[in-house]
Design a protein around this motif. Sequence first.
Motif, PDB file in Angstrom:
ATOM      1  N   GLU A 226       0.844  -1.188   0.000  1.00 35.33           N
ATOM      2  CA  GLU A 226       0.000   0.000   0.000  1.00 35.33           C
ATOM      3  C   GLU A 226       0.879   1.237   0.000  1.00 35.33           C
ATOM      4  OE1 GLU A 226      -2.841   0.137   3.119  1.00 35.33           O
ATOM      5  OE2 GLU A 226      -3.701   2.045   2.471  1.00 35.33           O
ATOM      6  N   ALA A 227       0.553   2.161  -0.887  1.00 35.89           N
ATOM      7  CA  ALA A 227       1.304   3.406  -0.998  1.00 35.89           C
ATOM      8  C   ALA A 227       0.509   4.556  -0.402  1.00 35.89           C
ATOM      9  CB  ALA A 227       1.620   3.690  -2.454  1.00 35.89           C
ATOM     10  N   SER A 228       1.202   5.433   0.269  1.00 37.24           N
ATOM     11  CA  SER A 228       0.541   6.599   0.833  1.00 37.24           C
ATOM     12  C   SER A 228       1.410   7.828   0.570  1.00 37.24           C
ATOM     13  CB  SER A 228       0.319   6.429   2.340  1.00 37.24           C
ATOM     14  OG  SER A 228       1.551   6.271   3.009  1.00 37.24           O
ATOM     15  N   GLY A 229       0.770   8.973   0.586  1.00 38.19           N
ATOM     16  CA  GLY A 229       1.530  10.204   0.482  1.00 38.19           C
ATOM     17  C   GLY A 229       1.983  10.573  -0.914  1.00 38.19           C
ATOM     18  N   ARG A 230       1.441   9.922  -1.938  1.00 42.87           N
ATOM     19  CA  ARG A 230       1.826  10.279  -3.300  1.00 42.87           C
ATOM     20  C   ARG A 230       0.683   9.914  -4.248  1.00 42.87           C
ATOM     21  NH1 ARG A 230       6.720   8.694  -4.744  1.00 42.87           N
ATOM     22  NH2 ARG A 230       7.463   8.583  -2.604  1.00 42.87           N
ATOM     23  N   THR A 231       0.781  10.424  -5.453  1.00 41.41           N
ATOM     24  CA  THR A 231      -0.238  10.110  -6.457  1.00 41.41           C
ATOM     25  C   THR A 231       0.111   8.770  -7.078  1.00 41.41           C
ATOM     26  OG1 THR A 231      -0.443  12.479  -6.892  1.00 41.41           O
ATOM     27  CG2 THR A 231      -1.477  10.961  -8.449  1.00 41.41           C
ATOM     28  N   PHE A 232      -0.467   7.755  -6.528  1.00 38.32           N
ATOM     29  CA  PHE A 232      -0.129   6.371  -6.859  1.00 38.32           C
ATOM     30  C   PHE A 232      -0.222   6.083  -8.342  1.00 38.32           C
ATOM     31  CE2 PHE A 232       0.393   1.991  -5.883  1.00 38.32           C
ATOM     32  CZ  PHE A 232      -0.535   1.267  -6.617  1.00 38.32           C
ATOM     33  N   ILE A 233      -1.222   6.616  -8.994  1.00 40.61           N
ATOM     34  CA  ILE A 233      -1.466   6.240 -10.380  1.00 40.61           C
ATOM     35  C   ILE A 233      -0.375   6.735 -11.319  1.00 40.61           C
ATOM     36  CG2 ILE A 233      -3.965   6.128 -10.048  1.00 40.61           C
ATOM     37  CD1 ILE A 233      -4.167   8.836 -11.443  1.00 40.61           C
ATOM     38  N   ASN A 234       0.453   7.657 -10.869  1.00 41.82           N
ATOM     39  CA  ASN A 234       1.489   8.222 -11.739  1.00 41.82           C
ATOM     40  C   ASN A 234       2.785   7.421 -11.749  1.00 41.82           C
ATOM     41  OD1 ASN A 234      -0.175  10.347 -12.424  1.00 41.82           O
ATOM     42  ND2 ASN A 234       0.596  11.680 -10.824  1.00 41.82           N
ATOM     43  N   PHE A 235       2.830   6.334 -10.989  1.00 48.07           N
ATOM     44  CA  PHE A 235       4.085   5.605 -10.818  1.00 48.07           C
ATOM     45  C   PHE A 235       3.986   4.168 -11.318  1.00 48.07           C
ATOM     46  CE2 PHE A 235       6.487   8.608  -8.290  1.00 48.07           C
ATOM     47  CZ  PHE A 235       5.506   9.438  -7.812  1.00 48.07           C
ATOM     48  N   HIS A 236       5.089   3.729 -11.926  1.00 41.38           N
ATOM     49  CA  HIS A 236       5.258   2.294 -12.140  1.00 41.38           C
ATOM     50  C   HIS A 236       5.569   1.674 -10.772  1.00 41.38           C
ATOM     51  CE1 HIS A 236       5.420   3.397 -16.279  1.00 41.38           C
ATOM     52  NE2 HIS A 236       6.716   3.677 -16.329  1.00 41.38           N
ATOM     53  N   MET A 237       5.090   0.465 -10.557  1.00 42.04           N
ATOM     54  CA  MET A 237       5.337  -0.237  -9.300  1.00 42.04           C
ATOM     55  C   MET A 237       6.125  -1.504  -9.572  1.00 42.04           C
ATOM     56  SD  MET A 237       3.864   1.674  -7.063  1.00 42.04           S
ATOM     57  CE  MET A 237       3.928   0.605  -5.635  1.00 42.04           C
ATOM     58  N   GLY A 238       7.114  -1.746  -8.743  1.00 43.02           N
ATOM     59  CA  GLY A 238       7.944  -2.922  -8.933  1.00 43.02           C
ATOM     60  C   GLY A 238       8.010  -3.787  -7.685  1.00 43.02           C
ATOM     61  N   TRP A 239       8.213  -5.072  -7.923  1.00 38.84           N
ATOM     62  CA  TRP A 239       8.497  -6.016  -6.837  1.00 38.84           C
ATOM     63  C   TRP A 239       9.898  -6.585  -7.057  1.00 38.84           C
ATOM     64  CZ3 TRP A 239       5.730  -6.820  -2.525  1.00 38.84           C
ATOM     65  CH2 TRP A 239       4.374  -6.485  -2.510  1.00 38.84           C
ATOM     66  N   PHE A 240      10.659  -6.620  -5.998  1.00 35.90           N
ATOM     67  CA  PHE A 240      12.000  -7.180  -6.015  1.00 35.90           C
ATOM     68  C   PHE A 240      12.147  -8.127  -4.824  1.00 35.90           C
ATOM     69  CE2 PHE A 240      14.201  -4.531  -9.175  1.00 35.90           C
ATOM     70  CZ  PHE A 240      13.246  -3.551  -9.381  1.00 35.90           C
ATOM     71  N   ARG A 241      13.171  -8.938  -4.850  1.00 38.73           N
ATOM     72  CA  ARG A 241      13.447  -9.811  -3.717  1.00 38.73           C
ATOM     73  C   ARG A 241      14.941  -9.883  -3.479  1.00 38.73           C
ATOM     74  NH1 ARG A 241      11.377 -15.397  -6.643  1.00 38.73           N
ATOM     75  NH2 ARG A 241      13.098 -15.593  -8.157  1.00 38.73           N
ATOM     76  N   GLN A 242      15.272 -10.227  -2.255  1.00 42.89           N
ATOM     77  CA  GLN A 242      16.674 -10.271  -1.878  1.00 42.89           C
ATOM     78  C   GLN A 242      16.908 -11.358  -0.853  1.00 42.89           C
ATOM     79  OE1 GLN A 242      18.227  -6.538  -0.308  1.00 42.89           O
ATOM     80  NE2 GLN A 242      20.234  -6.997  -1.118  1.00 42.89           N
ATOM     81  N   THR A 243      17.997 -12.093  -1.046  1.00 45.79           N
ATOM     82  CA  THR A 243      18.451 -13.081  -0.077  1.00 45.79           C
ATOM     83  C   THR A 243      19.797 -12.639   0.461  1.00 45.79           C
ATOM     84  OG1 THR A 243      19.395 -14.379  -1.876  1.00 45.79           O
ATOM     85  CG2 THR A 243      17.184 -14.987  -1.133  1.00 45.79           C
ATOM     86  N   PRO A 244      20.185 -13.126   1.628  1.00 44.27           N
ATOM     87  CA  PRO A 244      21.437 -12.681   2.240  1.00 44.27           C
ATOM     88  C   PRO A 244      22.636 -12.874   1.314  1.00 44.27           C
ATOM     89  CG  PRO A 244      20.140 -13.882   3.831  1.00 44.27           C
ATOM     90  CD  PRO A 244      19.431 -14.032   2.516  1.00 44.27           C
ATOM     91  N   GLY A 245      23.426 -11.832   1.204  1.00 41.90           N
ATOM     92  CA  GLY A 245      24.640 -11.903   0.411  1.00 41.90           C
ATOM     93  C   GLY A 245      24.452 -11.711  -1.078  1.00 41.90           C
TER      94      GLY A 245
END
Length: 125
Positions: free
Chosen positions: A21-40
């Motif tokens: 959930e995004a707050s404090g900005r005009t959500f519709i104007n942004f591309h949204m990404g998902w990333f993941r990270q493992t240790p190291g």
Amino acid sequence: QLQASGGGLVQPGGSLRLSCEASGRTFINFHMGWFRQTPGKEREFVAAIARSSYGRSIRYADAVKGRFTVSRDNAKNTVYLQMNSLKPENTAVYYCAVTQILWAYVKDSRNYNNWGQGTQVTVSS
């Protein structure tokens, strides 16, 4: 500000749905990404969904195509990542992020300037 949720422990072959959930900005104007990270390891691209004015284009990492689905609900300022047929190698902290970079560059985490706190996904029997 971005708030990711929905992570947890799931058995191989199971499903989870992450929310951001995004707050404090005009959500519709942004591309949204998902990333993941493992240790190291470096943060890895998972999926992205374009802002509405770009036609809701979607992009996935090859490793998740056919199993993960990204979507967004602009009325709720929320982006989702539905993850099916989960594998142990999908275990990671998953992050959502926003960007206004050209769509061609959405797979590069360096182009995102606002990140959520991450949610842990653990796939294990």
